[in-house]
Design a protein around this motif. Sequence first.
Motif, mmCIF file in Angstrom:
data_model
loop_
_atom_site.group_PDB
_atom_site.id
_atom_site.type_symbol
_atom_site.label_atom_id
_atom_site.label_comp_id
_atom_site.label_asym_id
_atom_site.label_seq_id
_atom_site.Cartn_x
_atom_site.Cartn_y
_atom_site.Cartn_z
ATOM 1 N N ILE A 43 0.835 -1.203 0.000
ATOM 2 C CA ILE A 43 0.000 0.000 0.000
ATOM 3 C C ILE A 43 0.870 1.254 0.000
ATOM 4 N N GLN A 44 1.931 1.248 0.779
ATOM 5 C CA GLN A 44 2.835 2.397 0.795
ATOM 6 C C GLN A 44 3.388 2.677 -0.594
ATOM 7 N N LYS A 45 3.799 1.620 -1.301
ATOM 8 C CA LYS A 45 4.372 1.798 -2.634
ATOM 9 C C LYS A 45 3.315 2.281 -3.628
ATOM 10 N N ALA A 46 2.109 1.715 -3.553
ATOM 11 C CA ALA A 46 1.045 2.157 -4.453
ATOM 12 C C ALA A 46 0.738 3.633 -4.241
ATOM 13 N N ARG A 47 0.637 4.053 -2.996
ATOM 14 C CA ARG A 47 0.352 5.454 -2.710
ATOM 15 C C ARG A 47 1.496 6.358 -3.182
ATOM 16 N N GLU A 48 2.721 5.908 -2.918
ATOM 17 C CA GLU A 48 3.899 6.683 -3.322
ATOM 18 C C GLU A 48 3.926 6.877 -4.832
ATOM 19 N N TRP A 49 3.687 5.812 -5.572
ATOM 20 C CA TRP A 49 3.744 5.901 -7.030
ATOM 21 C C TRP A 49 2.597 6.730 -7.596
ATOM 22 N N MET A 50 1.437 6.655 -6.963
ATOM 23 C CA MET A 50 0.306 7.426 -7.475
ATOM 24 C C MET A 50 0.512 8.925 -7.273
ATOM 25 N N ILE A 51 1.254 9.273 -6.237
ATOM 26 C CA ILE A 51 1.578 10.677 -6.007
ATOM 27 C C ILE A 51 2.716 11.127 -6.917
#
Length: 293
Positions: A278-286
């Motif tokens: 989840i951290q990586k998904a959020r990071e990449w979406m930002i």
Amino acid sequence: MSFDDMPDRGKLILPGAMETTGRMLELSKQVVPDLRSDLDVPYGDDFYQKIDIFLPDEEGHAGLPVFMFFHGGAWRHGFKEWEGFIAPNITGLPAIFISGNYRLSPEAKWPAQINDVADSVTWVHGNIEKYGGDPNRIFVGGHSAGGHLTSLITLVPGYLRSRGLPDDVITGCLPMSAVFDIRLANAEPGGTRETVALILLENREDDEEASPVSHTAGNVAPFFVSWGEHDTDDIKADAANMIAGLEKAPGHLETGILPGVDHFEANAACENRDCLYIQKAREWMINPPPRAG
């Protein structure tokens, strides 16, 4: 499909899988009614050709990143309803989270599943603006079989190109505990991998075309490949082979081991915002990594 009309697909093969996916489903049942959503949106005519769209609590957004996630279940089991519990960890960015279904084997044989993922991405690309999403910021991911399908749709542009979409329509791909290799020559005779591959495939000769590891050369899309610390040996071997192939390509690559979890627990861990996936998904979406070239 809704929580009330999910077909009986029998039991999942891996030990503990029914219990873990049952917990995921119950959690989704608790979470989904309180979310702003559009459920059972059809992208085709089949019972399974539907997506659930989850939106931020606040209305009036525009240009939001979109994360399309597809369930696992060895291509013969699983439902988008399993994954609704993930939505708050994505929509809170703010962003749009989409949980997708695809037709299942043995009733639907390959390439029905990849065609469904391609058709759902095409629908989202053409319709997501009315929900406040950006059709040029579509991320895809999934667990196990879902990770297999989204990896293939990213690595083989022809699936989406044939539907009129640009080659760069996928901003980033995040497969979790994915099956990357269903080549029968590499499968143990009579083993789980061979069994599920033969349930999926109409023709044995399609095994290489259906294997993401066969398509890594020249990849330019960002990939985050992750798996559970206690995942199956097959999944760990697949991840190693996929990483080796992607490392030779120009595309951005990151990897991660999800601590303390087995195959299906890796998916269930997405309940927590602190989960590495989840951290990586959020990071990449930002701040998405750039495509190579």
